[in-house]
Scaffold this active site. Structure first.
Site, short mmCIF file in Angstrom:
data_model
loop_
_atom_site.label_atom_id
_atom_site.label_comp_id
_atom_site.label_asym_id
_atom_site.label_seq_id
_atom_site.Cartn_x
_atom_site.Cartn_y
_atom_site.Cartn_z
N GLU A 118 0.78 -1.31 -0.09
CA GLU A 118 0.01 0.13 0.10
C GLU A 118 0.78 1.18 -0.15
O GLU A 118 0.68 2.28 -0.52
CB GLU A 118 -0.91 0.19 1.21
N CYS A 146 -8.43 3.59 8.20
CA CYS A 146 -9.71 3.21 7.48
C CYS A 146 -10.59 2.69 8.86
O CYS A 146 -10.19 2.24 9.84
CB CYS A 146 -9.70 2.19 6.47
N ASN A 162 -2.84 -4.92 9.24
CA ASN A 162 -3.90 -4.56 10.21
C ASN A 162 -4.11 -5.69 11.28
O ASN A 162 -4.25 -5.39 12.34
CB ASN A 162 -5.16 -4.21 9.43
S1 SF4 Z 1 -8.50 -2.67 5.59
FE1 SF4 Z 1 -10.08 -2.89 4.30
S2 SF4 Z 1 -11.63 -1.31 4.18
FE2 SF4 Z 1 -9.47 -0.90 5.08
S3 SF4 Z 1 -8.19 0.13 3.62
FE3 SF4 Z 1 -7.67 -2.00 3.92
S4 SF4 Z 1 -9.17 -3.12 2.19
FE4 SF4 Z 1 -9.83 -0.82 2.80
#
Ligand code: SF4
Length: 315
Positions: free
Chosen positions: A130, A199, A229
């Site tokens: 990303e 997000c 995440n």
């Molecule tokens: S975690 Fe899910 S909602 Fe958040 S930026 Fe990544 S793909 Fe998008």
């Protein structure tokens, strides 16, 4: 007799709207064009998801030049540098961009700041796709990357009065607040988003773990070792006082020895982990314990993202 154990199940957990959309894009591409369709990078960071799609005919590669020009290629949910779609166009390839709309929003933010003559400071993890994608929206040198508050002191900028900041979407909310505070202290005229670019899914899953941590002695996070995440959820658990916080990809990775004598375990899943893996872990607990499952719901998520137009015009 099995020992008693309560499993506190976090909600929200698991798949977010961006991951759901990206997986659908691969499935719809397979339906529309047949196998094989190529996917540049893991569509989302989860081996189970990738293996399932590979079994249906998706071929995962790291770079565009590994794809034949006569087959469609999909770009992963993490986003890609601008050079990637440009190269696909140059090669006359069919491509579908599965970048999460919330990542695309950060791309646009970066471009807008650059148009206003601002140099950009991105808070993110070096090498994460990303971050590579977001930095690649602008020419080299226009986006400076920092990872921690300590990096702020050594940052060399073009003009301290012409700066903006953006973030990766899957960072720790608390750590990022620290970095932003350090940036604002050094560069008072810095421009940025209201709070950060993290997000809703990342924010909600971290908030749920904090609440969960008040009830539990150990935390299991279902997610991949390269899922940003998911790794942050483990850290949030530890920082909230849950010393036994582990990341597992599947039930087979659970370290049962570490749970010896523990009767209250929290369970959550990163945004790229499907619910079927949560069910698998619950069943593994049921095999070993006299299990009670309690849902700890801290937010409701109703966000859904549309798939690209190319599929909607198909009917
Ligand atoms: S975690 Fe899910 S909602 Fe958040 S930026 Fe990544 S793909 Fe998008």
């Amino acid at each position: 007799m099995k020992p008693a154990l309560t499993l506190y199940l976090a909600a929200p957990r698991g798949f977010c709207a961006g991951v759901d959309r990206a997986v659908k894009i691969v499935e719809m591409s397979l339906e529309k064009w047949g196998a094989p369709v190529y996917v540049r990078h893991e569509i989302v960071h989860n081996k189970f998801v990738v293996d399932t799609l590979a079994a249906k005919g998706a071929v995962f590669v790291e770079e565009l030049d590994e794809c034949p020009v006569d087959r469609p290629v999909i770009f992963s949910a993490h986003g890609v540098p601008k050079t990637v779609p440009a190269e696909a166009e140059r090669r006359n390839m069919i491509y579908v961009d599965a970048t999460c709309p919330l990542v695309s929003k950060v791309h646009l933010e970066a471009e807008r700041h650059a148009e206003e003559g601002l140099q950009i400071i991105m808070i993110g993890h070096r090498g994460h796709p990303e971050v590579i994608g977001t930095m690649g929206q602008l020419p080299e040198g226009e986006v400076l990357l920092i990872e921690t508050a300590a990096d702020v002191a050594t940052l060399e900028v073009r003009d301290p009065d012409k700066l903006a900041w953006i973030t990766q979407t899957t960072l720790s909310v608390d750590d990022t607040a620290e970095v932003v505070a350090a940036l604002q202290a050094r560069f008072p005229s810095l421009v940025g988003p209201g709070k950060d670019d993290i997000c809703y899914a990342t924010t909600n899953r971290q908030a749920a773990v904090k609440i969960l941590a008040e009830k539990i002695e150990a935390l299991l996070v279902i997610g991949a070792p390269n899922s940003s995440n998911s790794k942050r959820l483990v850290e949030v658990g530890r920082n909230a006082g849950c010393a036994v916080s582990h990341l597992v990809e599947r039930a087979s990775e659970i370290k049962w020895d570490a749970l010896e004598g523990i009767t209250r375990v929290g369970l959550t899943a990163g945004a790229s982990a499907p619910e079927v893996l949560v069910d698998e872990v619950i069943e593994a607990f049921r095999d070993r314990y006299d299990l009670t499952v309690e849902l700890v719901e801290t937010a409701k998520e109703r966000i859904e993202f549309k798939t690209p137009r190319i599929f909607r015009h198909d009917t």
